[in-house]
Write a protein that holds these residues in place. Structure first.
Motif, PDB file in Angstrom:
ATOM      1  N   MET A   1       0.852  -1.170   0.000  1.00 23.22           N
ATOM      2  CA  MET A   1       0.000   0.000   0.000  1.00 23.22           C
ATOM      3  C   MET A   1       0.902   1.239   0.000  1.00 23.22           C
ATOM      4  O   MET A   1       1.860   1.320   0.747  1.00 23.22           O
ATOM      5  CB  MET A   1      -0.905  -0.004   1.240  1.00 23.22           C
ATOM      6  N   LYS A   2       0.564   2.197  -0.830  1.00 28.21           N
ATOM      7  CA  LYS A   2       1.309   3.452  -0.903  1.00 28.21           C
ATOM      8  C   LYS A   2       0.790   4.437   0.139  1.00 28.21           C
ATOM      9  O   LYS A   2      -0.390   4.450   0.456  1.00 28.21           O
ATOM     10  CB  LYS A   2       1.169   4.090  -2.283  1.00 28.21           C
ATOM     11  N   ILE A   3       1.697   5.249   0.647  1.00 23.98           N
ATOM     12  CA  ILE A   3       1.331   6.307   1.581  1.00 23.98           C
ATOM     13  C   ILE A   3       2.051   7.574   1.155  1.00 23.98           C
ATOM     14  O   ILE A   3       3.175   7.513   0.673  1.00 23.98           O
ATOM     15  CB  ILE A   3       1.650   5.932   3.038  1.00 23.98           C
ATOM     16  N   ILE A   4       1.392   8.701   1.307  1.00 28.97           N
ATOM     17  CA  ILE A   4       1.986   9.975   0.951  1.00 28.97           C
ATOM     18  C   ILE A   4       2.130  10.807   2.220  1.00 28.97           C
ATOM     19  O   ILE A   4       1.156  11.052   2.923  1.00 28.97           O
ATOM     20  CB  ILE A   4       1.130  10.710  -0.101  1.00 28.97           C
ATOM     21  N   HIS A   5       3.358  11.201   2.497  1.00 31.76           N
ATOM     22  CA  HIS A   5       3.687  11.982   3.683  1.00 31.76           C
ATOM     23  C   HIS A   5       3.882  13.433   3.256  1.00 31.76           C
ATOM     24  O   HIS A   5       4.674  13.713   2.363  1.00 31.76           O
ATOM     25  CB  HIS A   5       4.955  11.437   4.324  1.00 31.76           C
ATOM     26  N   VAL A   6       3.139  14.336   3.882  1.00 32.70           N
ATOM     27  CA  VAL A   6       3.264  15.768   3.612  1.00 32.70           C
ATOM     28  C   VAL A   6       3.754  16.434   4.890  1.00 32.70           C
ATOM     29  O   VAL A   6       3.095  16.368   5.924  1.00 32.70           O
ATOM     30  CB  VAL A   6       1.916  16.388   3.160  1.00 32.70           C
ATOM     31  N   HIS A   7       4.915  17.064   4.804  1.00 31.81           N
ATOM     32  CA  HIS A   7       5.471  17.812   5.935  1.00 31.81           C
ATOM     33  C   HIS A   7       5.403  19.292   5.585  1.00 31.81           C
ATOM     34  O   HIS A   7       6.042  19.740   4.628  1.00 31.81           O
ATOM     35  CB  HIS A   7       6.923  17.403   6.201  1.00 31.81           C
ATOM     36  N   LEU A   8       4.588  20.044   6.325  1.00 28.99           N
ATOM     37  CA  LEU A   8       4.500  21.489   6.119  1.00 28.99           C
ATOM     38  C   LEU A   8       5.661  22.136   6.868  1.00 28.99           C
ATOM     39  O   LEU A   8       5.709  22.103   8.106  1.00 28.99           O
ATOM     40  CB  LEU A   8       3.158  22.033   6.607  1.00 28.99           C
ATOM     41  N   THR A   9       6.601  22.685   6.136  1.00 28.86           N
ATOM     42  CA  THR A   9       7.840  23.167   6.739  1.00 28.86           C
ATOM     43  C   THR A   9       7.621  24.373   7.654  1.00 28.86           C
ATOM     44  O   THR A   9       8.224  24.444   8.720  1.00 28.86           O
ATOM     45  CB  THR A   9       8.873  23.512   5.658  1.00 28.86           C
ATOM     46  N   GLY A  10       6.777  25.304   7.285  1.00 30.84           N
ATOM     47  CA  GLY A  10       6.551  26.487   8.108  1.00 30.84           C
ATOM     48  C   GLY A  10       5.795  26.196   9.393  1.00 30.84           C
ATOM     49  O   GLY A  10       6.037  26.800  10.425  1.00 30.84           O
ATOM     50  N   LYS A  11       4.883  25.250   9.331  1.00 32.54           N
ATOM     51  CA  LYS A  11       4.055  24.913  10.499  1.00 32.54           C
ATOM     52  C   LYS A  11       4.611  23.737  11.291  1.00 32.54           C
ATOM     53  O   LYS A  11       4.116  23.434  12.370  1.00 32.54           O
ATOM     54  CB  LYS A  11       2.632  24.572  10.040  1.00 32.54           C
ATOM     55  N   ARG A  12       5.611  23.056  10.711  1.00 35.85           N
ATOM     56  CA  ARG A  12       6.174  21.854  11.332  1.00 35.85           C
ATOM     57  C   ARG A  12       5.091  20.839  11.665  1.00 35.85           C
ATOM     58  O   ARG A  12       5.031  20.293  12.762  1.00 35.85           O
ATOM     59  CB  ARG A  12       6.981  22.200  12.570  1.00 35.85           C
ATOM     60  N   LYS A  13       4.219  20.598  10.700  1.00 29.52           N
ATOM     61  CA  LYS A  13       3.142  19.620  10.862  1.00 29.52           C
ATOM     62  C   LYS A  13       3.314  18.531   9.815  1.00 29.52           C
ATOM     63  O   LYS A  13       3.775  18.788   8.709  1.00 29.52           O
ATOM     64  CB  LYS A  13       1.775  20.278  10.679  1.00 29.52           C
ATOM     65  N   ASP A  14       2.911  17.323  10.184  1.00 24.67           N
ATOM     66  CA  ASP A  14       2.985  16.178   9.287  1.00 24.67           C
ATOM     67  C   ASP A  14       1.599  15.592   9.070  1.00 24.67           C
ATOM     68  O   ASP A  14       0.812  15.487  10.009  1.00 24.67           O
ATOM     69  CB  ASP A  14       3.901  15.107   9.884  1.00 24.67           C
ATOM     70  N   TYR A  15       1.341  15.218   7.820  1.00 27.32           N
ATOM     71  CA  TYR A  15       0.078  14.589   7.439  1.00 27.32           C
ATOM     72  C   TYR A  15       0.406  13.360   6.596  1.00 27.32           C
ATOM     73  O   TYR A  15       1.399  13.336   5.878  1.00 27.32           O
ATOM     74  CB  TYR A  15      -0.783  15.545   6.607  1.00 27.32           C
ATOM     75  N   TYR A  16      -0.476  12.356   6.662  1.00 26.12           N
ATOM     76  CA  TYR A  16      -0.294  11.124   5.906  1.00 26.12           C
ATOM     77  C   TYR A  16      -1.579  10.831   5.143  1.00 26.12           C
ATOM     78  O   TYR A  16      -2.662  10.860   5.714  1.00 26.12           O
ATOM     79  CB  TYR A  16       0.052   9.973   6.856  1.00 26.12           C
ATOM     80  N   PHE A  17      -1.427  10.525   3.848  1.00 25.13           N
ATOM     81  CA  PHE A  17      -2.583  10.335   2.987  1.00 25.13           C
ATOM     82  C   PHE A  17      -2.424   9.067   2.151  1.00 25.13           C
ATOM     83  O   PHE A  17      -1.311   8.623   1.884  1.00 25.13           O
ATOM     84  CB  PHE A  17      -2.738  11.536   2.036  1.00 25.13           C
ATOM     85  N   SER A  18      -3.562   8.539   1.699  1.00 27.98           N
ATOM     86  CA  SER A  18      -3.548   7.337   0.857  1.00 27.98           C
ATOM     87  C   SER A  18      -3.476   7.674  -0.626  1.00 27.98           C
ATOM     88  O   SER A  18      -3.058   6.837  -1.422  1.00 27.98           O
ATOM     89  CB  SER A  18      -4.786   6.484   1.131  1.00 27.98           C
ATOM     90  N   THR A  19      -3.867   8.877  -1.006  1.00 29.61           N
ATOM     91  CA  THR A  19      -3.812   9.293  -2.408  1.00 29.61           C
ATOM     92  C   THR A  19      -3.396  10.762  -2.498  1.00 29.61           C
ATOM     93  O   THR A  19      -3.525  11.518  -1.529  1.00 29.61           O
ATOM     94  CB  THR A  19      -5.172   9.159  -3.122  1.00 29.61           C
ATOM     95  N   ILE A  20      -2.933  11.154  -3.668  1.00 26.69           N
ATOM     96  CA  ILE A  20      -2.575  12.557  -3.884  1.00 26.69           C
ATOM     97  C   ILE A  20      -3.818  13.437  -3.767  1.00 26.69           C
ATOM     98  O   ILE A  20      -3.775  14.502  -3.157  1.00 26.69           O
ATOM     99  CB  ILE A  20      -1.895  12.727  -5.252  1.00 26.69           C
ATOM    100  N   ALA A  21      -4.932  12.991  -4.315  1.00 24.80           N
ATOM    101  CA  ALA A  21      -6.168  13.779  -4.267  1.00 24.80           C
ATOM    102  C   ALA A  21      -6.635  14.003  -2.829  1.00 24.80           C
ATOM    103  O   ALA A  21      -7.184  15.062  -2.511  1.00 24.80           O
ATOM    104  CB  ALA A  21      -7.259  13.099  -5.078  1.00 24.80           C
ATOM    105  N   ALA A  22      -6.400  13.043  -1.946  1.00 19.62           N
ATOM    106  CA  ALA A  22      -6.822  13.171  -0.547  1.00 19.62           C
ATOM    107  C   ALA A  22      -6.106  14.314   0.167  1.00 19.62           C
ATOM    108  O   ALA A  22      -6.645  14.888   1.111  1.00 19.62           O
ATOM    109  CB  ALA A  22      -6.587  11.856   0.194  1.00 19.62           C
TER     110      ALA A  22
END
Length: 71
Positions: A1-22
């Motif tokens: 299963m693929k996972i997409i990790h988004v790290h917002l550099t200015g806010k120092r927050k991390d999010y994990y998603f199953s699709t790019i659209a999500a």
């Protein structure tokens, strides 16, 4: 299963998603630093990384434990 990790550099927050659209159901294009269509063509496939002025976006394989018992 693929996972997409988004790290917002200015806010120092991390999010994990199953699709790019999500990503865009939770975050705006302004927060990510690029639009959905641009990110789709940016080269995440195969474990790539995309860096914008606002985020670091990585795609990786989610490793899970096998449910089958070995004898």
């Amino acid at each position: 299963m693929k996972i997409i990790h988004v790290h917002l550099t200015g806010k120092r927050k991390d999010y994990y998603f199953s699709t790019i659209a999500a990503i865009y159901d939770t975050l705006t294009a302004s927060e990510v630093g690029m639009t959905l269509n641009t990110l789709r063509h940016a080269g995440l496939a195969g474990g790539g990384t995309v860096i914008t002025k606002k985020a670091i976006i990585k795609q990786a394989e989610l490793l899970t434990r096998s449910t089958r018992l070995k004898k």
